[in-house]
Design a protein around this motif. Structure first.
Motif, mmCIF file in Angstrom:
data_model
loop_
_atom_site.group_PDB
_atom_site.id
_atom_site.type_symbol
_atom_site.label_atom_id
_atom_site.label_comp_id
_atom_site.label_asym_id
_atom_site.label_seq_id
_atom_site.Cartn_x
_atom_site.Cartn_y
_atom_site.Cartn_z
ATOM 1 N N ASN A 55 -23.116 144.786 22.901
ATOM 2 C CA ASN A 55 -23.178 144.717 24.341
ATOM 3 C C ASN A 55 -23.931 143.920 25.056
ATOM 4 O OD1 ASN A 55 -21.153 146.635 24.360
ATOM 5 N ND2 ASN A 55 -22.937 148.374 24.286
ATOM 6 N N ARG A 56 -25.044 143.377 24.349
ATOM 7 C CA ARG A 56 -26.093 142.322 24.813
ATOM 8 C C ARG A 56 -25.575 140.847 24.519
ATOM 9 N NH1 ARG A 56 -30.612 144.571 27.438
ATOM 10 N NH2 ARG A 56 -30.685 142.279 28.196
ATOM 11 N N GLY A 57 -24.634 140.797 23.570
ATOM 12 C CA GLY A 57 -24.384 139.215 23.307
ATOM 13 C C GLY A 57 -25.113 138.703 21.999
ATOM 14 N N ILE A 58 -26.109 139.739 21.411
ATOM 15 C CA ILE A 58 -26.912 139.217 20.230
ATOM 16 C C ILE A 58 -26.084 139.132 19.182
ATOM 17 C CG2 ILE A 58 -28.959 139.559 18.902
ATOM 18 C CD1 ILE A 58 -29.442 139.103 21.919
ATOM 19 N N VAL A 59 -25.237 139.991 18.866
ATOM 20 C CA VAL A 59 -24.193 139.817 17.742
ATOM 21 C C VAL A 59 -22.805 139.984 18.280
ATOM 22 C CG1 VAL A 59 -25.988 140.825 16.080
ATOM 23 C CG2 VAL A 59 -24.061 142.404 17.055
ATOM 24 N N SER A 60 -21.611 139.615 17.291
ATOM 25 C CA SER A 60 -20.520 139.834 17.631
ATOM 26 C C SER A 60 -19.662 139.920 16.664
ATOM 27 C CB SER A 60 -20.072 138.241 18.397
ATOM 28 O OG SER A 60 -18.661 138.147 18.907
ATOM 29 N N PRO A 61 -18.731 140.892 16.698
ATOM 30 C CA PRO A 61 -17.615 141.187 15.827
ATOM 31 C C PRO A 61 -16.829 140.046 15.205
ATOM 32 C CG PRO A 61 -17.117 142.488 17.391
ATOM 33 C CD PRO A 61 -18.301 141.507 17.963
ATOM 34 N N ASN A 62 -16.371 139.598 14.149
ATOM 35 C CA ASN A 62 -15.638 138.736 13.766
ATOM 36 C C ASN A 62 -14.097 138.914 13.897
ATOM 37 O OD1 ASN A 62 -17.532 136.777 12.890
ATOM 38 N ND2 ASN A 62 -17.486 137.672 10.728
ATOM 39 N N GLU A 63 -13.200 137.965 14.072
ATOM 40 C CA GLU A 63 -11.878 138.394 14.688
ATOM 41 C C GLU A 63 -11.145 139.194 13.224
ATOM 42 O OE1 GLU A 63 -9.578 135.296 15.676
ATOM 43 O OE2 GLU A 63 -10.853 134.892 17.581
ATOM 44 N N THR A 64 -11.751 138.786 12.035
ATOM 45 C CA THR A 64 -11.114 139.531 11.061
ATOM 46 C C THR A 64 -11.993 140.696 10.521
ATOM 47 O OG1 THR A 64 -12.464 137.910 9.683
ATOM 48 C CG2 THR A 64 -10.224 137.223 10.034
ATOM 49 N N SER A 65 -13.497 140.416 10.046
ATOM 50 C CA SER A 65 -14.150 141.523 9.874
ATOM 51 C C SER A 65 -15.456 141.223 9.567
ATOM 52 C CB SER A 65 -13.721 142.089 8.315
ATOM 53 O OG SER A 65 -14.012 141.130 7.431
ATOM 54 N N GLY A 66 -16.533 142.289 9.819
ATOM 55 C CA GLY A 66 -17.799 141.703 9.903
ATOM 56 C C GLY A 66 -18.473 141.432 11.080
ATOM 57 N N TYR A 67 -19.727 140.835 11.193
ATOM 58 C CA TYR A 67 -20.269 140.572 12.426
ATOM 59 C C TYR A 67 -21.035 139.188 12.442
ATOM 60 C CZ TYR A 67 -19.846 145.139 14.154
ATOM 61 O OH TYR A 67 -19.327 146.264 14.873
ATOM 62 N N ARG A 68 -21.113 138.336 13.290
ATOM 63 C CA ARG A 68 -22.169 137.076 13.277
ATOM 64 C C ARG A 68 -22.858 136.991 14.526
ATOM 65 N NH1 ARG A 68 -19.623 134.357 17.489
ATOM 66 N NH2 ARG A 68 -17.410 134.897 18.128
ATOM 67 N N LEU A 69 -23.451 136.312 14.595
ATOM 68 C CA LEU A 69 -24.608 136.199 15.753
ATOM 69 C C LEU A 69 -23.643 135.662 16.854
ATOM 70 C CD1 LEU A 69 -27.650 134.173 14.409
ATOM 71 C CD2 LEU A 69 -27.416 136.582 14.602
ATOM 72 N N GLY A 70 -24.211 136.077 18.162
ATOM 73 C CA GLY A 70 -23.307 136.187 19.405
ATOM 74 C C GLY A 70 -23.991 134.995 20.424
ATOM 75 N N THR A 71 -23.308 134.897 21.321
ATOM 76 C CA THR A 71 -23.865 133.878 22.380
ATOM 77 C C THR A 71 -25.238 133.946 22.803
ATOM 78 O OG1 THR A 71 -22.618 134.596 24.121
ATOM 79 C CG2 THR A 71 -21.364 133.437 22.824
ATOM 80 N N SER A 72 -25.570 135.010 23.018
ATOM 81 C CA SER A 72 -27.007 135.332 23.451
ATOM 82 C C SER A 72 -27.983 134.773 22.499
ATOM 83 C CB SER A 72 -27.359 136.826 23.894
ATOM 84 O OG SER A 72 -26.431 137.104 24.935
ATOM 85 N N SER A 73 -27.691 135.002 20.930
ATOM 86 C CA SER A 73 -28.540 134.575 20.406
ATOM 87 C C SER A 73 -28.449 132.907 20.066
ATOM 88 C CB SER A 73 -27.994 134.821 18.918
ATOM 89 O OG SER A 73 -28.128 136.069 18.482
ATOM 90 N N LEU A 74 -27.359 132.372 20.542
ATOM 91 C CA LEU A 74 -27.545 130.901 20.748
ATOM 92 C C LEU A 74 -28.393 130.403 21.799
ATOM 93 C CD1 LEU A 74 -23.994 129.803 20.576
ATOM 94 C CD2 LEU A 74 -25.539 129.445 18.738
ATOM 95 N N LEU A 75 -28.755 131.204 22.956
ATOM 96 C CA LEU A 75 -29.419 130.772 23.776
ATOM 97 C C LEU A 75 -30.848 131.117 23.502
ATOM 98 C CD1 LEU A 75 -29.933 130.487 26.794
ATOM 99 C CD2 LEU A 75 -29.679 132.678 27.493
ATOM 100 N N ILE A 76 -31.003 132.114 23.154
ATOM 101 C CA ILE A 76 -32.553 132.327 22.294
ATOM 102 C C ILE A 76 -32.646 131.295 21.276
ATOM 103 C CG2 ILE A 76 -33.836 133.855 20.930
ATOM 104 C CD1 ILE A 76 -32.215 136.199 21.945
ATOM 105 N N GLY A 77 -31.906 130.733 20.647
ATOM 106 C CA GLY A 77 -32.240 129.898 19.540
ATOM 107 C C GLY A 77 -32.548 128.533 20.155
ATOM 108 N N ALA A 78 -31.812 128.422 21.276
ATOM 109 C CA ALA A 78 -31.921 126.933 22.037
ATOM 110 C C ALA A 78 -33.326 127.067 22.954
ATOM 111 C CB ALA A 78 -30.825 126.682 23.078
ATOM 112 N N CYS A 79 -33.788 128.067 23.258
ATOM 113 C CA CYS A 79 -35.159 128.259 24.122
ATOM 114 C C CYS A 79 -36.293 128.065 22.767
ATOM 115 C CB CYS A 79 -35.125 129.511 24.742
ATOM 116 S SG CYS A 79 -33.914 129.635 26.154
#
Length: 257
Positions: A55-79
């Motif tokens: 819900n906070r965009g930190i992780v995101s479910p893959n289209e097939t299965s499992g989870y990956r890092l979400g767009t909010s993680s990209l922002l945190i990483g960039a900062c």
């Protein structure tokens, strides 16, 4: 690792969520069961935390299965990368500034309504200001003034208006911050404590936003008006050079006192 003295401050849910983020970052595509096994949590608890992080965009479910890092993680990483770049760029500049002034030099970043010391250089002399990496203090005193002074007018006014101070003190603080912005630097004598003098200037990121404050910190008993006059251009020039290395294209302002 959490030390014994810090265990009483540990929040289990937060700790578990961080374990999950690290697990997913190291192995994208893990499913609920695999994440639960990797973190030692139950599947039901893992599922609830994953929903929160999704819900906070930190992780995101893959289209097939499992989870990956979400767009909010990209922002945190960039900062985080921007801040690491700043420290890497500023560290040799702090050393050079310290050699010229023969005093302690410090880099402080904004952290909410505080500033945090993230890099320093201390001279090889017996009596000097001792800066502590990680130490936080209000950014409304001493060299921390640089950050609110160089915020936008609206941000600065909103910040001051939210303080629990009489209106006359709010007005005085605003006037002080505006004066610092006009001058391009700050001088604090006895604001943090009676034995400390600080001279600071802003560091700007590539987009022109104030990113940090670089300062000289010196014992008050040996820092006279002539010393301050000599330190000001050194600090301002150093901050400008660091800003340029971060991609800022602004010109260095002429100084007058």
């Amino acid at each position: 690792m959490i030390g014994d003295s810090d265990k009483k401050y540990r929040i289990e849910a937060v700790d578990g969520a961080i374990d999950m983020i690290f697990a997913i970052s190291h192995q994208p595509g893990l499913g609920v069961t695999e994440i639960a096994n990797a973190t030692g949590m139950t599947k039901s608890r893992t599922f609830r935390l994953l929903k929160t992080l999704t819900n906070r965009g930190i992780v995101s479910p893959n289209e097939t299965s499992g989870y990956r890092l979400g767009t909010s993680s990209l922002l945190i990483g960039a900062c985080a990368m921007a801040q690491v770049d700043l420290i890497n760029v500023a560290t040799p500049a702090l050393a050079a500034l310290s050699a010229k002034a023969n005093e302690t030099t410090i880099l402080r970043l904004r952290e909410g309504r505080k500033c945090i010391c993230v890099a320093k250089h201390e001279p090889a002399r017996e009596l000097r200001v001792h800066a502590v990496i990680g130490r936080r203090r209000s950014f409304l005193v001493g060299s921390g003034n640089i950050v609110p002074a160089f915020l936008s007018t609206q941000e600065r006014e909103n910040l001051v208006s939210d303080l629990s101070l009489p209106q006359v003190q709010k007005d005085q603080l605003l006037q002080k911050l505006v004066a610092i912005k006009i001058a391009g630097y700050s001088v604090s004598i006895g604001e943090v404590n009676s034995e400390l003098v600080g001279i600071a200037a802003p560091v700007f990121s590539a987009d022109g936003a104030v990113a940090a404050a670089i300062s000289i910190a010196a014992p008050a008993h040996r820092t006279h008006a002539s010393n301050i006059d000599a330190f000001i251009p050194l600090v301002v020039t150093t901050a400008h050079q660091v800003s340029q290395r971060l991609g800022w294209q602004g010109a260095q302002r002429s100084l007058s006192r």
